[in-house]
Scaffold this active site. Structure first.
Site, PDB file in Angstrom:
ATOM      1  N   ASN A 191      51.343  17.276 149.870  1.00 32.91           N
ATOM      2  CA  ASN A 191      52.179  15.924 150.128  1.00 32.91           C
ATOM      3  C   ASN A 191      53.405  16.527 150.606  1.00 32.91           C
ATOM      4  O   ASN A 191      54.377  17.088 149.749  1.00 32.91           O
ATOM      5  CB  ASN A 191      52.501  15.386 148.500  1.00 32.91           C
ATOM      6  CG  ASN A 191      53.331  14.149 148.796  1.00 32.91           C
ATOM      7  OD1 ASN A 191      54.231  13.968 149.516  1.00 32.91           O
ATOM      8  ND2 ASN A 191      52.904  13.265 147.677  1.00 32.91           N
ATOM      9  N   THR A 215      56.607  15.634 148.230  1.00 33.70           N
ATOM     10  CA  THR A 215      57.165  16.303 147.179  1.00 33.70           C
ATOM     11  C   THR A 215      57.204  17.660 147.305  1.00 33.70           C
ATOM     12  O   THR A 215      58.135  18.408 146.953  1.00 33.70           O
ATOM     13  CB  THR A 215      56.271  16.014 146.104  1.00 33.70           C
ATOM     14  OG1 THR A 215      54.958  16.397 146.668  1.00 33.70           O
ATOM     15  CG2 THR A 215      56.063  14.564 145.573  1.00 33.70           C
ATOM     16  N   LYS A 223      48.883  27.084 149.099  1.00 34.68           N
ATOM     17  CA  LYS A 223      49.541  27.822 148.465  1.00 34.68           C
ATOM     18  C   LYS A 223      50.669  27.386 147.433  1.00 34.68           C
ATOM     19  O   LYS A 223      50.793  26.431 147.630  1.00 34.68           O
ATOM     20  CB  LYS A 223      50.118  29.293 149.354  1.00 34.68           C
ATOM     21  CG  LYS A 223      48.766  29.727 150.020  1.00 34.68           C
ATOM     22  CD  LYS A 223      49.316  31.053 150.831  1.00 34.68           C
ATOM     23  CE  LYS A 223      50.036  30.991 152.002  1.00 34.68           C
ATOM     24  NZ  LYS A 223      50.283  32.087 152.698  1.00 34.68           N
ATOM     25  N   ARG A 247      48.304  24.944 153.168  1.00 32.96           N
ATOM     26  CA  ARG A 247      48.282  23.509 153.589  1.00 32.96           C
ATOM     27  C   ARG A 247      48.999  22.543 152.490  1.00 32.96           C
ATOM     28  O   ARG A 247      48.936  22.861 151.213  1.00 32.96           O
ATOM     29  CB  ARG A 247      46.703  22.931 153.349  1.00 32.96           C
ATOM     30  CG  ARG A 247      46.430  21.707 153.716  1.00 32.96           C
ATOM     31  CD  ARG A 247      44.857  21.486 154.269  1.00 32.96           C
ATOM     32  NE  ARG A 247      44.384  20.093 154.290  1.00 32.96           N
ATOM     33  CZ  ARG A 247      43.432  19.617 153.652  1.00 32.96           C
ATOM     34  NH1 ARG A 247      42.746  20.491 152.475  1.00 32.96           N
ATOM     35  NH2 ARG A 247      43.104  18.475 153.543  1.00 32.96           N
ATOM     36  N   GLY A 297      56.562  26.288 144.391  1.00 37.40           N
ATOM     37  CA  GLY A 297      57.632  26.072 143.447  1.00 37.40           C
ATOM     38  C   GLY A 297      58.716  27.152 143.374  1.00 37.40           C
ATOM     39  O   GLY A 297      59.731  27.047 143.130  1.00 37.40           O
ATOM     40  N   GLU A 298      58.243  28.351 143.676  1.00 29.17           N
ATOM     41  CA  GLU A 298      58.955  29.249 143.500  1.00 29.17           C
ATOM     42  C   GLU A 298      59.746  29.890 144.876  1.00 29.17           C
ATOM     43  O   GLU A 298      60.917  30.527 144.981  1.00 29.17           O
ATOM     44  CB  GLU A 298      58.402  30.681 142.746  1.00 29.17           C
ATOM     45  CG  GLU A 298      57.377  30.285 141.950  1.00 29.17           C
ATOM     46  CD  GLU A 298      57.872  29.843 140.546  1.00 29.17           C
ATOM     47  OE1 GLU A 298      59.022  30.069 140.030  1.00 29.17           O
ATOM     48  OE2 GLU A 298      57.036  28.853 140.165  1.00 29.17           O
ATOM     49  N   GLY A 352      58.228  17.785 136.936  1.00 34.03           N
ATOM     50  CA  GLY A 352      59.411  17.256 138.002  1.00 34.03           C
ATOM     51  C   GLY A 352      58.620  17.937 139.398  1.00 34.03           C
ATOM     52  O   GLY A 352      59.160  17.542 140.553  1.00 34.03           O
ATOM     53  N   THR A 353      57.485  18.289 139.227  1.00 35.29           N
ATOM     54  CA  THR A 353      57.040  19.070 140.511  1.00 35.29           C
ATOM     55  C   THR A 353      56.036  18.196 141.227  1.00 35.29           C
ATOM     56  O   THR A 353      55.730  18.522 142.373  1.00 35.29           O
ATOM     57  CB  THR A 353      55.883  20.394 140.114  1.00 35.29           C
ATOM     58  OG1 THR A 353      55.111  19.825 139.246  1.00 35.29           O
ATOM     59  CG2 THR A 353      56.561  21.553 139.591  1.00 35.29           C
TER      60      THR A 353
END
Lengths: 328, 169, 747
Positions: free
Chosen positions: C639, C642, C709, C636, C712-713, C514-515
């Protein structure tokens, strides 16, 4: 799920006879609660008699000015009905505060009254539970208590009734119409539920095979300015911690008419008659609202884990009455 | 106990044999190979299984297939016409209103159904004026009406934006 | 976790050496309409390269429900498996009754510890049914395989177990006398470091006690967080087929290489014989990473009915004890500051729960090691071994709970000093990593705060609690910092190839949970190849592709992206060597993730500033969060579409963690009481108000060739503290025990 025979009944009387004739039979309407419980084998009917298409899906005017709601009316249809919205807004609001849109399309008015408790020990067949298996124990009494009842509970069961709709119906003195093996009868909503002290395994006074066909909402003019307020953890799609259905008429600064019922606090929608008696004829002041709420809740016997519900219920009642008084 | 039933699924008539215990969701997924509706909780607590049955959105996990003989069932896959996606589906893509995609078909069915419900004058618990004829889809209205569909990736902000855009047009 | 692949590049002519088996994904972004033979010059911007706000390539599939999740792979004549779970927490199984189940028509077999295949592994995340021992409530003790879902589940209820139960111990308290210092928790216990991230359990710089004693302003508070559950929308599922040739496992997983290795070892088969396929995963959040019990169970089932596919999906209730959880924590934070608001002492001591079966220990204190300068400091981690399932990583493992404590404490001390909480943080911004002394590869936290404060309107804030109210709601605002490391996990290899028509294909056994990997990894490839995205086809999610690390810890772009970038550049170099023309037979390179000396020289972290506005009802204590705003330094941005979704999701998780999420443990039975989505609340749509996400989009010069970098977290980090701080600002009530439920607030 235990294997079962599915029958689509052709008329009400044969449906009633079919269920009444077998202790392991059950009516099926919306199924939103029954199928849920069958999957976990909390209930294990071996005959399902589908009556969804048989029971009335209409809402009719009653001669006295009230409404007769067919038991097969979906929760959403009830909430969206123009007459209900205008004359009994607390009913619409209560229904709309429950579950989700898609569940309310499945769930029927009749089934809403008969939904079982959400007590996690009732829903887990590996746990002792007097409601599911009489004589085992009440696991909630010394267990997770946050959602449990504070009024009318018993050592044998502290579960609470999860209905929102029923709370508004209790405030309105709605009357349930049934047909059973012994014929038709009417039961006031406020007399539908049994005390857990009398055996928690049976939620209601309905006999096996007795089918709810409709509910009558009497003409209650004060209900036109009524409200339902639901306090819960999530902003939506969650059961009540405490809810209040209320209607209020104030004239000359004094309370002339008042109806209050509570949800999330007992094994049934809890009609707050003590609070109502306390208010009638008295000035509609914050202090009196609070005193009335406290009088009602004086009977509360909370557990350690749900003691917060007592002040929460008090505050919610006061907040609700304040709002209604301001609107009046 | 087996029963033969006929359903109309995404425009096609399908006859199948089901166990009386089979839910509509399992009938679609395991018997008919229609996997658009998802199983998330199997107890009406997440909304991933939402489909339209005879025009109304319902949780297919709590619906027994035998009790829906002859029903018209629409899944998110059935909203598209061939390769042409439904406007709500296109809007979900352009607003990135999903991540893992598992709750998405249920969200999309709910979104399509709820726009119709609001238009037809079905109130919600956040509707200011219960007595109104129709209910304009404010952000708050959309969020409440979509709350029966959980999204753990938490694309809610984008879901609301995606629906707002379609509702406006 | 993974064997190190050899660090070399293999270049060979011809495509398809890795097998032409292409996933039936339909997600191919490559639809080259005209054949091209010329190679475009690399280096100039390409269509669909890094920075393009591309829609997800698999979007059209997902909005129809046509993306294939594990349970949905079409297989012939499947059998269905339903797991049986223990109803005691600790003890032994003394008797098993299977007769009634086996007599049920349609039942194909019953698995218990008495007849299950013996496994050659001791990993509790993979191993089941090897003895009569029960280690936690809801442990797998058997399974029924049958012709239908309905029969399997019903027959499961007919299997009986007798137990000799033993006393249950599930109490997490900081004053237990049997707390342990964790050891070997690194990489799920595969590596020697004390904590999950490889760092020591205890660290110290200077003399904390002396520093604290010298401090003008002091704070000493304890914060607690409960057991939390991942609850991805897709339940853990697997479809296994065991034949003499190949063993196939369709299995929702954050990576296919790691479970392939774990399961092959357990079943004593060559890894190459076990094929894992997982192109689409319905959410995971850590619960589909190292743990693979569902894979084990499906494979055991498949062994029982050889040649026949076996389908397994855990129920929502079963997920609560079978796929890991975020461990509960009790955290004491002590802060000491001088008269000017400069920290002189920081201590963060955490006690957290783990299972008797395994010493899982996460880096809860890592944020306190990273965030603020102070000459005297220490951190400690202790674990309590309880009769509970093994915890595991869950979105923002470590920092999400640790930063709730630290960032609440920072707010408390700022308030005590009468200082603006942002100003307090800025005064304690370190030059280099406060413990290691190494420079950060990039750290734009100050800019995050400045930008956030401006956008949020922070200067209009009323510092005094209970100062603002409207229509019966108290209004408050709060702020917190966020950080999460951007690790590069070892073990990835990628191939890149081009055919004679100029169509490029990149293969790597990475995952998209889903990332957005389907899109972003293709963008990285396009950029590195110097060709438009529509000429690149990406293949992920299958062990037939070159091995890859699992997705987790915000490592995906840094690990897979770097590897793909290297493979793509190698291919480009090989083409250049060939004079810029593509050989008629095509060209393919396979490259392992390159070494990078910078990895040892810098500290790599994402950062963020989280702002929250809350409303708390005066009568009922109900909390609403009408507004969240986050500004993030994630390097950077590959996208923006997302990446924004990742951060939005993380922030919403923070909201959910702050207000709702708590697993209730019944201390008598050791079970998780509220084990479904009606009992365990995650945020619903109506709980979420406005959420603004801003990304600085500042290239990190050292982390990887993309300059990116992790994202997600970091979105979940600090959100709960910002909300708790805002609740304090609204009400004057400091809630130090999550979740912030109404009973903790109303009067």
């Amino acid at each position: 799920m235990k294997p079962f025979v599915y029958e689509r009944a052709t008329d009400v009387s044969s449906a009633v006879a079919a269920v009444a004739g077998r202790p392991d039979a059950s009516f099926l309407a919306g199924g939103s609660n029954l199928v849920d419980l069958m999957k976990m084998e909390v209930v294990k009917p071996e005959l399902l008699v589908d009556i969804r298409h048989l029971i009335s899906h209409t809402i009719e005017e009653l001669p006295g000015g009230g409404l007769r709601i067919g038991a097969g009316v979906s929760n959403n249809e009830l909430a969206a009905d123009r007459r209900v919205r205008r004359r009994y807004p607390m009913v619409s609001q209560a229904v709309l505060a429950g579950a989700s849109f898609q569940l309310r399309n499945l769930a029927t008015v009749g089934g809403n009254f008969l939904q079982r408790t959400r007590c996690p020990y009732f829903r887990d067949v590996s746990m002792p539970c007097n409601k599911r298996e009489p004589g085992t124990a009440c696991s909630a009494l010394e267990g997770h208590q946050r959602d449990m009842a504070i009024l009318g509970a018993s050592e044998s069961c502290v579960a609470m009734h999860p209905s929102d709709m029923g709370v508004a119906m209790a405030a309105l003195d709605a009357v349930i119409r049934t047909v059973g093996p012994d014929g038709e009868r009417t039961i006031p909503v406020n007399e539908l539920y049994r005390s857990p002290a009398d055996g928690p395994e049976r939620d209601t006074v309905l006999k096996h095979g007795e089918l709810i066909t409709a509910v009558d909402l009497p003409d209650v003019p004060v209900a036109a300015t009524s409200r339902y307020r639901k306090v819960r953890d999530r902003a939506s799609y969650a059961f009540a911690l405490v809810s209040v259905a209320a209607a209020l008429r104030v004239r000359g600064g004094a309370v002339r008419e008042v109806r209050i019922a509570l949800g999330g606090v007992a094994h049934k929608p809890w009609r707050a008659r003590t609070a109502e008696r306390h208010l009638i004829g008295r000035p509609a002041t914050e202090a009196n609202f609070r005193a009335a709420a406290e009088a009602e809740l004086a009977a509360a016997e909370p557990l350690k884990g749900n003691a917060f519900k007592v002040p929460l219920a008090r505050n919610t009642i006061v907040s609700m009455l304040r709002t209604l008084a301001e609107e009046a | 106990m087996e029963r033969k039933i006929t359903l109309r699924v995404d425009g096609k008539e399908r006859t199948l044999t089901v166990d009386t215990r089979t839910t509509l969701l399992d009938a679609l997924r395991e018997r008919l190979g229609v996997t658009s509706a998802k199983k998330g909780c199997d107890h009406g607590q997440c909304g991933a299984c939402t489909v339209m049955v005879d025009g109304l959105r319902v949780n297919s996990c709590l619906t027994l297939a035998v009790a829906r003989e002859g029903a018209e069932v629409v899944t998110a896959d059935g909203l598209a016409e061939g390769d042409e996606l439904h406007p709500v589906q296109r809007s979900f893509i352009s607003h990135d209103a999903f991540q893992c995609g598992y709750c998405t078909p249920g969200q999309i069915i709910s979104a399509v159904a709820m726009m119709r419900e609001a238009e037809e004058g079905w109130p919600s618990v956040v509707s200011e004026d219960l007595d109104a004829d129709e209910f304009p889809l404010s952000r708050e209205e959309i969020a409440e009406r979509m709350s029966g569909n959980l999204c753990r990736c938490a694309a809610y902000v984008n879901i609301v934006e995606a629906i707002e855009e379609v509702a406006r047009s | 976790m993974n064997d190190q692949p050899s660090r070399r590049t293999v270049i060979k002519a011809g495509v398809g050496a890795l097998g032409a088996a292409v996933l039936p994904v339909g997600a191919d972004p490559a639809r080259a309409s005209t054949a091209v033979t010329a190679v475009e010059a690399a280096g100039r911007p390409v269509r669909g390269g890094i920075g393009a706000a591309l829609k997800r390539v698999e979007g059209p599939l997902k909005v129809r429900g046509a993306a294939t999740y594990a349970y949905e792979w079409p297989v012939e004549n499947p059998a269905y498996l339903y797991p049986l779970l223990s109803t005691i927490a600790t003890g032994r199984i003394t008797g098993v009754g299977t007769e009634a189940a086996l007599a049920e028509p349609g039942v194909l077999g019953v698995l218990t510890h008495l007849n299950a295949p013996k496994l050659a592994s001791a990993e509790p995340e993979v191993v089941i049914l090897q003895s009569d021992r029960v280690l936690h409530h809801g442990q797998i003790v058997g399974a029924v395989i049958a012709e239908s879902i309905e029969t399997a589940r019903y027959a499961a209820g007919l299997v009986t177990f007798e137990y000799a139960a033993e006393p249950v111990d599930v109490d997490l308290r900081a004053d237990r006398d049997d707390l342990r210092k964790p050891q070997h928790a690194q990489g799920f216990g595969q590596l020697p470091g004390d904590l999950m991230n490889g760092s020591p359990a205890d660290t110290a710089v200077g003399d904390f006690e002396a520093g604290m004693a010298s401090a003008v302003h002091q704070l000493d508070e304890t914060y607690t967080t409960p057991i939390q559950q991942h609850n991805p929308m897709e339940p853990h599922a697997a479809v296994a087929t065991w034949t003499d040739d190949e063993i196939t496992l369709y299995c929702g997983s954050q990576g296919v290489t790691t479970p392939q290795g774990l399961l092959a070892t357990a079943f004593g088969v060559e890894p190459a014989r076990l094929r894992l396929v997982s192109p689409y995963v319905g959410g995971a959040f850590g619960s589909k990473d190292f743990s693979a019990l569902w894979g084990t169970l499906a494979l055991m089932g498949a062994r029982l009915v050889p040649g026949r596919p076996v389908k397994l999906m855990f129920t929502r209730q079963q997920m609560f004890t079978l796929v890991g959880h975020r461990p509960a924590s009790v955290q004491r934070v002590r802060l000491g500051a001088d008269a000017r608001g400069r920290l002189v002492a920081i201590a963060h001591d955490t006690v957290q729960e783990t299972a008797k079966a395994k010493q899982y220990a996460e880096q809860t204190v890592q944020g306190s090691r990273t965030m603020y300068a102070a000459p005297h400091r220490r951190t400690t981690t202790r674990i309590a071994l309880l009769d509970l399932p093994v915890p595991t990583i869950m979105r923002g493992p470590g920092e999400s709970t640790g930063m709730f404590a630290l960032e609440s404490a920072m707010d408390e001390l700022a308030l005590k000093m009468g200082m603006d909480p942002i100003e307090f943080r800025l005064r304690n911004e370190p030059e280099t990593h406060p413990e290691s002394g190494q420079p950060f590869s990039s750290r734009h936290l100050v800019r995050c705060f400045e930008e956030g404060a401006r956008r949020f309107g922070w200067k209009h804030r009323d510092k005094k609690p209970r100062a603002r109210r409207k229509d019966g709601w108290l209004i408050g605002t709060g702020v917190a910092a966020a950080t999460y490391p951007s690790p590069r996990l070892p073990g990835s290899t990628a191939s890149a190839s081009v055919d004679k028509d100029g169509r490029y294909t990149v293969r790597i056994a990475a995952s998209d949970i889903g990332t957005g990997s389907w899109t972003t990894l293709a963008q990285i490839a396009a950029e590195a190849l110097g060709v438009p995205l529509d000429r690149v086809t990406l293949h992920i999610g299958d062990t037939r592709y070159p091995r890859a690390s699992s997705g987790g810890f915000s490592s995906g772009i840094n690990s897979w992206g770097t590897t793909i970038y290297a493979a793509a550049r190698e291919l480009r170099a090989a083409l250049d060597k060939n004079g810029g023309t593509i050989p008629a037979e095509g060209l393919e390179v396979t490259t392992a993730m390159p070494d990078d000396p910078n990895l040892a020289k810098y500290e790599f972290n994402s950062f963020g500033a989280q702002f929250a506005e809350v409303r708390v009802h005066e009568d009922t204590g109900e909390v609403r969060v009408p507004r969240l705003l986050g500004v993030f330094d994630i390097g950077r941005v590959i996208n923006p579409l997302t990446a924004r979704s990742q951060l939005l999701g993380g922030m919403t998780w923070g909201l959910s963690m702050a207000l709702f999420e708590e697993t209730v443990v019944d201390h008598r039975y050791g079970n998780f009481v509220n084990n479904d989505l009606a009992g365990y609340h995650v945020a619903a749509n109506a709980d979420v108000g406005s959420i603004e996400v801003h990304m600085l989009d500042e290239r990190d010069p050292y982390i990887n060739p993309m300059g990116s970098k992790g994202a997600g977290e970091v979105g979940i980090i600090g959100t709960a503290a910002a909300i708790a701080n805002a609740v304090h600002n609204a009400t004057g009530v400091r809630v130090r025990d999550l979740p912030i439920t109404l009973d903790k607030l109303f009067r």
